[in-house]
Scaffold this motif. Structure first.
Motif, mmCIF file in Angstrom:
data_model
loop_
_atom_site.group_PDB
_atom_site.id
_atom_site.type_symbol
_atom_site.label_atom_id
_atom_site.label_comp_id
_atom_site.label_asym_id
_atom_site.label_seq_id
_atom_site.Cartn_x
_atom_site.Cartn_y
_atom_site.Cartn_z
ATOM 1 N N PHE A 162 -23.743 -13.492 -49.819
ATOM 2 C CA PHE A 162 -23.314 -14.045 -48.533
ATOM 3 C C PHE A 162 -22.042 -13.357 -48.032
ATOM 4 N N VAL A 163 -22.091 -12.911 -46.775
ATOM 5 C CA VAL A 163 -20.945 -12.206 -46.192
ATOM 6 C C VAL A 163 -20.258 -13.117 -45.184
ATOM 7 N N ASP A 164 -18.938 -13.037 -45.158
ATOM 8 C CA ASP A 164 -18.147 -13.834 -44.225
ATOM 9 C C ASP A 164 -18.110 -13.128 -42.877
ATOM 10 N N ALA A 165 -18.406 -13.861 -41.807
ATOM 11 C CA ALA A 165 -18.400 -13.271 -40.467
ATOM 12 C C ALA A 165 -17.025 -12.727 -40.096
ATOM 13 N N ASP A 166 -15.981 -13.255 -40.696
ATOM 14 C CA ASP A 166 -14.640 -12.725 -40.428
ATOM 15 C C ASP A 166 -14.493 -11.309 -40.988
ATOM 16 N N ASP A 167 -15.143 -11.025 -42.105
ATOM 17 C CA ASP A 167 -15.119 -9.657 -42.642
ATOM 18 C C ASP A 167 -15.876 -8.709 -41.725
ATOM 19 N N ILE A 168 -17.021 -9.158 -41.213
ATOM 20 C CA ILE A 168 -17.772 -8.330 -40.280
ATOM 21 C C ILE A 168 -16.910 -7.997 -39.064
ATOM 22 N N ALA A 169 -16.225 -9.001 -38.541
ATOM 23 C CA ALA A 169 -15.392 -8.789 -37.357
ATOM 24 C C ALA A 169 -14.222 -7.860 -37.653
ATOM 25 N N ASP A 170 -13.629 -7.982 -38.828
ATOM 26 C CA ASP A 170 -12.517 -7.091 -39.189
ATOM 27 C C ASP A 170 -12.975 -5.638 -39.240
ATOM 28 N N VAL A 171 -14.142 -5.407 -39.845
ATOM 29 C CA VAL A 171 -14.664 -4.041 -39.938
ATOM 30 C C VAL A 171 -15.051 -3.535 -38.549
ATOM 31 N N ALA A 172 -15.671 -4.390 -37.750
ATOM 32 C CA ALA A 172 -16.068 -3.978 -36.402
ATOM 33 C C ALA A 172 -14.858 -3.601 -35.564
ATOM 34 N N ALA A 173 -13.813 -4.420 -35.613
ATOM 35 C CA ALA A 173 -12.613 -4.126 -34.832
ATOM 36 C C ALA A 173 -11.993 -2.805 -35.257
ATOM 37 N N ALA A 174 -11.984 -2.547 -36.563
ATOM 38 C CA ALA A 174 -11.445 -1.277 -37.055
ATOM 39 C C ALA A 174 -12.286 -0.109 -36.554
ATOM 40 N N ALA A 175 -13.604 -0.256 -36.638
ATOM 41 C CA ALA A 175 -14.489 0.834 -36.226
ATOM 42 C C ALA A 175 -14.412 1.095 -34.730
ATOM 43 N N LEU A 176 -14.142 0.058 -33.954
ATOM 44 C CA LEU A 176 -14.060 0.201 -32.498
ATOM 45 C C LEU A 176 -12.753 0.842 -32.047
ATOM 46 N N THR A 177 -11.704 0.707 -32.838
ATOM 47 C CA THR A 177 -10.377 1.093 -32.354
ATOM 48 C C THR A 177 -9.676 2.162 -33.173
ATOM 49 N N GLU A 178 -10.150 2.452 -34.377
ATOM 50 C CA GLU A 178 -9.435 3.364 -35.263
ATOM 51 C C GLU A 178 -10.275 4.597 -35.574
ATOM 52 N N ASP A 179 -9.613 5.633 -36.021
ATOM 53 C CA ASP A 179 -10.303 6.844 -36.460
ATOM 54 C C ASP A 179 -10.830 6.649 -37.891
ATOM 55 N N GLY A 180 -11.780 7.493 -38.260
ATOM 56 C CA GLY A 180 -12.234 7.506 -39.646
ATOM 57 C C GLY A 180 -13.484 6.710 -39.935
ATOM 58 N N HIS A 181 -14.087 6.106 -38.906
ATOM 59 C CA HIS A 181 -15.270 5.269 -39.147
ATOM 60 C C HIS A 181 -16.538 5.830 -38.511
ATOM 61 N N VAL A 182 -16.408 6.870 -37.713
ATOM 62 C CA VAL A 182 -17.580 7.441 -37.039
ATOM 63 C C VAL A 182 -18.529 8.052 -38.076
ATOM 64 N N GLY A 183 -19.818 7.735 -37.937
ATOM 65 C CA GLY A 183 -20.825 8.265 -38.852
ATOM 66 C C GLY A 183 -20.937 7.510 -40.158
ATOM 67 N N GLU A 184 -20.248 6.384 -40.282
ATOM 68 C CA GLU A 184 -20.293 5.597 -41.523
ATOM 69 C C GLU A 184 -21.325 4.477 -41.420
ATOM 70 N N VAL A 185 -22.008 4.224 -42.536
ATOM 71 C CA VAL A 185 -22.882 3.060 -42.686
ATOM 72 C C VAL A 185 -22.222 2.144 -43.703
#
Length: 275
Positions: free
Chosen positions: A154-177
């Motif tokens: 089970f994954v916490d939706a807050d973790d999903i949101a933290d990762v999404a926010a990082a991927a939307l705004t920071e470098d280093g996440h493009v092309g990552e799964v």
């Protein structure tokens, strides 16, 4: 990336989308909520709403309603991704399904669009017990599901949101799964028991067949397409294919994912499980 151009958050009033919106606004970043019920009009089934929602947008959090497993979802996501790139929104963060072949087809469609993409694969949210259709059974003290002893991370939706926010705004996440899970495996019975412990009341789990579960939902007036989707998720995705942990939270954020017990305690403190 531009600080003054908005990020479009599809499903921005939902479990993960609302959390993504909150994280971006806390950083004083402009956000546009795309939803059928709030923000700017956006409807996956009405393509005329897509271009206006994308106007002037720099990045998009893409969550498909109701689920990437439904027929036509990969085609719709691919068409949206192509339009987004054409209108200048190159960074796309897709919420995908873990262990779902249909979801992987949607991932391929986003890759083919030429976008700077990041994929977040997740399965069962902890918040399904407090913000979804399992809340009422938890309040009733008895959760009835067609599940056995196959464990789920089970994954916490807050973790999903933290990762999404990082991927939307920071470098280093493009092309990552990123495979997003909690830090341990629990059966549904164990998860329900932890909710009971945290809320100070008895909450039990009764196992039924998928056919019995579907019939009960139909009798309660749940739309047939929703029943079909849930039956697919319970009978296919819960066959053991996801009974292992992913390292996406640690890779994306450099920290351990939130534990289900922490979710249960924090949620119990809000009173949502009080009767």
């Amino acid at each position: 990336m531009g600080e003054h151009t908005p990020t479009l958050v599809l499903g921005g009033t939902g479990k993960t989308g609302s959390r993504v919106v909150r994280r971006l606004t806390e950083r004083h970043l402009p956000v546009r909520i795309g939803s059928r019920s709030g923000g700017v009009p956006f409807d996956w089934e009405n393509r005329e709403t897509w271009a206006p929602a994308l106007q002037g947008v720099r990045a998009v959090y893409v969550s498909y309603h109701p689920d990437l497993a439904v027929p036509g979802a990969p085609e719709a996501v691919g068409a949206f991704a192509e339009l987004a790139v054409a209108q200048g929104a190159r960074r796309l963060v897709l919420l995908s399904g873990r262990g779902e072949e249909e979801a992987q087809a949607a991932e391929e469609a986003v890759r083919a669009s030429g976008a700077d993409w990041t994929v977040l694969r997740a399965s069962w949210f902890a918040q399904n017990f407090s913000e979804g259709y399992l809340l009422d059974p938890v309040l009733a003290g008895q959760v009835v599901l067609p599940v056995g002893q196959v464990p789920e991370p089970f994954v916490d939706a807050d973790d999903i949101a933290d990762v999404a926010a990082a991927a939307l705004t920071e470098d280093g996440h493009v092309g990552e799964v990123y495979e997003l899970t909690g830090p341990r495996l629990l059966t549904f019975a164990e998860a329900v028991a932890e909710i009971g412990d945290a809320s100070g009341r008895h909450v039990g789990l009764t196992q039924v067949s998928a056919r019995e579960h579907a019939a009960a939902m139909l009798a309660e007036g749940v739309p047939a397409e929703v029943v079909d989707l849930l039956t697919y998720l319970f009978t296919t995705v819960l066959d053991g294919r996801n009974a292992h942990l992913g390292d996406g939270v640690r890779r994306a954020l450099g920290r351990r994912p939130r534990d289900f017990a922490d979710y249960a305690r924090a949620t119990a403190a809000t009173g949502v499980w009080n009767i």
